[in-house]
Design an enzyme around this catalytic site. Sequence first.
Site, PDB file in Angstrom:
ATOM      1  N   SER A   1      11.946 -14.764 -24.796  1.00 48.68           N
ATOM      2  CA  SER A   1      11.074 -14.955 -23.644  1.00 48.68           C
ATOM      3  C   SER A   1      10.737 -16.422 -23.454  1.00 48.68           C
ATOM      4  CB  SER A   1       9.811 -14.112 -23.791  1.00 48.68           C
ATOM      5  OG  SER A   1       9.395 -14.059 -25.117  1.00 48.68           O
TER       6      SER A   1
ATOM      7  N   ASN B   1       7.829 -16.799 -17.805  1.00 46.41           N
ATOM      8  CA  ASN B   1       6.679 -17.037 -18.681  1.00 46.41           C
ATOM      9  C   ASN B   1       6.006 -18.390 -18.480  1.00 46.41           C
ATOM     10  OD1 ASN B   1       6.264 -14.594 -20.012  1.00 46.41           O
ATOM     11  ND2 ASN B   1       8.202 -14.908 -21.087  1.00 46.41           N
TER      12      ASN B   1
ATOM     13  N   HIS C   1      17.054 -12.172 -20.018  1.00 44.02           N
ATOM     14  CA  HIS C   1      15.656 -11.845 -20.292  1.00 44.02           C
ATOM     15  C   HIS C   1      15.205 -10.642 -19.451  1.00 44.02           C
ATOM     16  CE1 HIS C   1      11.201 -13.303 -20.178  1.00 44.02           C
ATOM     17  NE2 HIS C   1      11.388 -12.399 -21.103  1.00 44.02           N
TER      18      HIS C   1
ATOM     19  N   GLU D   1      16.044 -12.073 -15.853  1.00 43.51           N
ATOM     20  CA  GLU D   1      16.047 -13.530 -15.715  1.00 43.51           C
ATOM     21  C   GLU D   1      17.232 -14.047 -16.543  1.00 43.51           C
ATOM     22  OE1 GLU D   1      12.632 -15.456 -17.531  1.00 43.51           O
ATOM     23  OE2 GLU D   1      12.547 -16.940 -15.933  1.00 43.51           O
TER      24      GLU D   1
END
Length: 283
Positions: A119, A190, A140, A152
């Site tokens: 992440s 993130n 991801h 992602e």
Amino acid sequence: MEVKVFGVIGAGQMGNGIAQVAATSGLQVIMNDIKDEFVDRGLKNIASILAKNVEKGKMSAQDRDAVLGRIKTSTSLKDLSAADFVVEAATEKEPIKFQLFKDLDSICGPGAILASNTSSIPIGRIAAQTKRPGKVIGMHFMNPVPVMKLVEVIRGLPTSEETFKTTWELSVKFGKTPALSNDFPGFIANRILMPMINEAVFCLYHGVGTREDIDTVMRLGMNHPMGPLALADLIGLDTCLAIMETLYDGFCDSKYRPCPLLRKYVEAGWLGKKSGRGFYEYL
Ligand code: CAA
């Protein structure tokens, strides 16, 4: 490149979700973890989600059996020698991921792509652990994997065009919508999500509001499906802390400092839903 055998390292909440979507798309899947009890729990979780889909009439019992029949479990990394594409979804700790990529690099065939579901750890740093940096990429997935539409895709500096194309096409085959992020700490998801969650923890820490009021403001005021504190519990507070630390170390910028309350909860073993207690209690 055509992918036929898909490996997943880690049978936890992300790993078993990834195995489920891969098997549902028709691929042969090898789901690996370090202990039998972990792969058994992962497989049980997949079976229970598929059983609910059958009950809801979203899937036939025959299709469910076919999906389950495509998933093989394993506790030996050597089994991954059969895979054309491997996604690592192990604990979000650099030494663990680095060792796994070194091992996979020596076990898997030279054509195999090695992806990480990290992440926030830079893909270039993971790729440098292998002798095939062009075949390393970030893939991801979001939690809960069978429900969330995004993948992602993170292109590291050395990631080849073929690796990128194969990963992008595989995400589409899984029924997901890919989005491309360049390789910076936290990527896109993130970099944006985690500072918001961290700020919600600061609001609790400073007494700006109760956990319920903080979550209600964001759910009803911003139309988020879950409040940030409930979402942190779903993601895992240890994972949230690890991501904040990656942002903080990666940018050397104090705006990413993790809230002391987040650290305190993690140190107490209050990791969220998976440990039975986080910002909320789960009995
Ligand atoms: N696994 C599989 N399916 C699940 C599930 C799970 N863990 N949780 C819920 N579902 C399914 C339900 O079965 C239901 O399916 P049907 O429509 O077929 O009935 C559907 O999802 C909706 O579930 P619910 O009605 O129970 O609850 P809801 O409408 O509140 O949705 C939610 C639940 C999907 C989790 C929703 O609250 C949501 O989208 N929350 C935000 C999740 C999010 O932001 N995820 C990203 C986190 S960040 C991340 O993962 C990356 C990172 O690096 C940290």
